[in-house]
Scaffold this active site. Structure first.
Site, PDB file in Angstrom:
ATOM      1  N   TRP A  26      49.039  44.127  38.164  1.00 51.25           N
ATOM      2  CA  TRP A  26      48.956  44.258  39.628  1.00 51.25           C
ATOM      3  C   TRP A  26      48.887  42.855  40.229  1.00 51.25           C
ATOM      4  O   TRP A  26      48.245  41.977  39.679  1.00 51.25           O
ATOM      5  CB  TRP A  26      47.694  45.032  40.009  1.00 51.25           C
ATOM      6  CG  TRP A  26      47.808  46.522  39.906  1.00 51.25           C
ATOM      7  CD1 TRP A  26      48.066  47.251  38.787  1.00 51.25           C
ATOM      8  CD2 TRP A  26      47.653  47.464  40.977  1.00 51.25           C
ATOM      9  NE1 TRP A  26      48.083  48.576  39.083  1.00 51.25           N
ATOM     10  CE2 TRP A  26      47.827  48.752  40.423  1.00 51.25           C
ATOM     11  CE3 TRP A  26      47.381  47.345  42.342  1.00 51.25           C
ATOM     12  CZ2 TRP A  26      47.735  49.915  41.186  1.00 51.25           C
ATOM     13  CZ3 TRP A  26      47.277  48.509  43.103  1.00 51.25           C
ATOM     14  CH2 TRP A  26      47.464  49.769  42.524  1.00 51.25           C
ATOM     15  N   ILE A  83      41.946  43.579  44.181  1.00 57.78           N
ATOM     16  CA  ILE A  83      41.772  43.219  45.595  1.00 57.78           C
ATOM     17  C   ILE A  83      41.272  44.426  46.360  1.00 57.78           C
ATOM     18  O   ILE A  83      41.820  45.534  46.237  1.00 57.78           O
ATOM     19  CB  ILE A  83      43.088  42.668  46.169  1.00 57.78           C
ATOM     20  CG1 ILE A  83      43.427  41.359  45.443  1.00 57.78           C
ATOM     21  CG2 ILE A  83      42.969  42.432  47.679  1.00 57.78           C
ATOM     22  CD1 ILE A  83      44.707  40.716  45.850  1.00 57.78           C
ATOM     23  N   THR A  87      40.321  51.969  49.701  1.00 55.58           N
ATOM     24  CA  THR A  87      39.860  53.104  48.904  1.00 55.58           C
ATOM     25  C   THR A  87      38.710  52.700  47.990  1.00 55.58           C
ATOM     26  O   THR A  87      38.521  51.508  47.715  1.00 55.58           O
ATOM     27  CB  THR A  87      40.999  53.649  48.015  1.00 55.58           C
ATOM     28  OG1 THR A  87      41.167  52.736  46.922  1.00 55.58           O
ATOM     29  CG2 THR A  87      42.299  53.787  48.775  1.00 55.58           C
ATOM     30  N   HIS A  89      38.682  52.867  44.980  1.00 56.10           N
ATOM     31  CA  HIS A  89      39.210  52.397  43.706  1.00 56.10           C
ATOM     32  C   HIS A  89      38.699  51.003  43.359  1.00 56.10           C
ATOM     33  O   HIS A  89      38.479  50.681  42.205  1.00 56.10           O
ATOM     34  CB  HIS A  89      40.753  52.361  43.746  1.00 56.10           C
ATOM     35  CG  HIS A  89      41.387  53.567  43.155  1.00 56.10           C
ATOM     36  ND1 HIS A  89      41.763  54.637  43.905  1.00 56.10           N
ATOM     37  CD2 HIS A  89      41.702  53.862  41.881  1.00 56.10           C
ATOM     38  CE1 HIS A  89      42.281  55.553  43.113  1.00 56.10           C
ATOM     39  NE2 HIS A  89      42.266  55.105  41.881  1.00 56.10           N
TER      40      HIS A  89
HETATM   41  C1  DLZ Z   1      44.460  51.848  41.091  1.00 54.83           C
HETATM   42  C2  DLZ Z   1      44.343  50.381  41.210  1.00 54.83           C
HETATM   43  C3  DLZ Z   1      44.046  49.796  42.446  1.00 54.83           C
HETATM   44  C4  DLZ Z   1      43.810  50.597  43.684  1.00 54.83           C
HETATM   45  N1  DLZ Z   1      43.977  48.475  42.593  1.00 54.83           N
HETATM   46  C5  DLZ Z   1      44.162  47.687  41.491  1.00 54.83           C
HETATM   47  C6  DLZ Z   1      44.054  46.279  41.604  1.00 54.83           C
HETATM   48  O1  DLZ Z   1      43.839  45.692  42.677  1.00 54.83           O
HETATM   49  N2  DLZ Z   1      44.205  45.540  40.473  1.00 54.83           N
HETATM   50  C7  DLZ Z   1      44.458  46.107  39.246  1.00 54.83           C
HETATM   51  O2  DLZ Z   1      44.547  45.369  38.240  1.00 54.83           O
HETATM   52  N3  DLZ Z   1      44.586  47.453  39.130  1.00 54.83           N
HETATM   53  C8  DLZ Z   1      44.450  48.236  40.210  1.00 54.83           C
HETATM   54  N4  DLZ Z   1      44.566  49.591  40.110  1.00 54.83           N
HETATM   55  C9  DLZ Z   1      45.049  50.171  38.820  1.00 54.83           C
HETATM   56  C10 DLZ Z   1      43.971  50.404  37.765  1.00 54.83           C
HETATM   57  O3  DLZ Z   1      43.539  49.193  37.170  1.00 54.83           O
HETATM   58  C11 DLZ Z   1      44.541  51.316  36.654  1.00 54.83           C
HETATM   59  O4  DLZ Z   1      45.696  50.731  36.131  1.00 54.83           O
HETATM   60  C12 DLZ Z   1      44.874  52.700  37.157  1.00 54.83           C
HETATM   61  O5  DLZ Z   1      43.752  53.294  37.774  1.00 54.83           O
HETATM   62  C13 DLZ Z   1      45.379  53.615  36.016  1.00 54.83           C
HETATM   63  O6  DLZ Z   1      44.382  53.731  35.003  1.00 54.83           O
END
Ligand code: DLZ
Length: 161
Positions: A26, A83, A87, A89
């Site tokens: 990401w 970041i 949400t 998350h």
């Molecule tokens: C779902 C998610 C979100 C919202 N944001 C990030 C992020 O900013 N950086 C990151 O490395 N991963 C993010 N993820 C994905 C989760 O790490 C994970 O890959 C998913 O929830 C699937 O297991």
């Protein structure tokens, strides 16, 4: 920025250490900076053939770190950026990756360099990613911390081998 107080680490004779870097995907620009910084630090330490693995997101870093810790690596470096969005998350991912990586290191005795940025904004993350104009280089720092710790562990275990 909170790099103030960071130590100058003296790391010697570590070219033979086996090091794996695991990087999430990401936020590509930030991740590119973290991976570059980690590989640069490894090169400077004489570790020119590290294993580099990619995982989808930061939440997947601990499970891969755990498996690699059981496969003979002396140090693992986990890189990611989370970041804050709109949400919950953010909190779940940050908590999961932080606790997960800590657990891996403590349970296996293999140092895990924590190169996971947890930021409110992308600008903050870019400033820590070791890119041109960044004020910090967290991928580089995570490598030096993990390798220095592996060297410390080796120095205490060798006399009794
Ligand atoms: C779902 C998610 C979100 C919202 N944001 C990030 C992020 O900013 N950086 C990151 O490395 N991963 C993010 N993820 C994905 C989760 O790490 C994970 O890959 C998913 O929830 C699937 O297991």
């Amino acid at each position: 920025m909170s790099g103030k107080g960071a130590p100058e680490l003296a790391i010697r004779d570590v070219g033979d250490l086996r090091v794996a870097v695991i990087a999430a995907q990401w936020h590509e620009q930030v991740m590119d900076g973290l991976v570059d910084g980690a590989l640069r630090a490894l090169h400077e330490l004489g570790i020119d053939e590290p294993t580099l693995l990619r995982v989808p997101g930061s939440f997947e870093l601990p499970v891969v770190a755990k498996v690699l810790a059981g496969r003979g690596y002396d140090a693992i470096v986990a890189l990611g950026v989370v970041i804050r969005g709109g949400t919950p998350h953010f909190d779940y991912v940050c908590q999961g990756v932080t606790q997960g990586l800590t657990q891996v290191a403590v349970e296996t005795g293999v140092p895990v360099g924590f190169g996971v940025l947890t930021c409110d904004t992308e600008e903050q993350a870019l400033d820590r990613a070791g890119l041109e104009g960044s004020s910090e280089d967290k991928g580089y720092e995570a490598v030096t911390a993990a390798v220095a710790t592996a060297a410390t562990l080796r120095s205490v275990s060798e006399p009794w081998r």
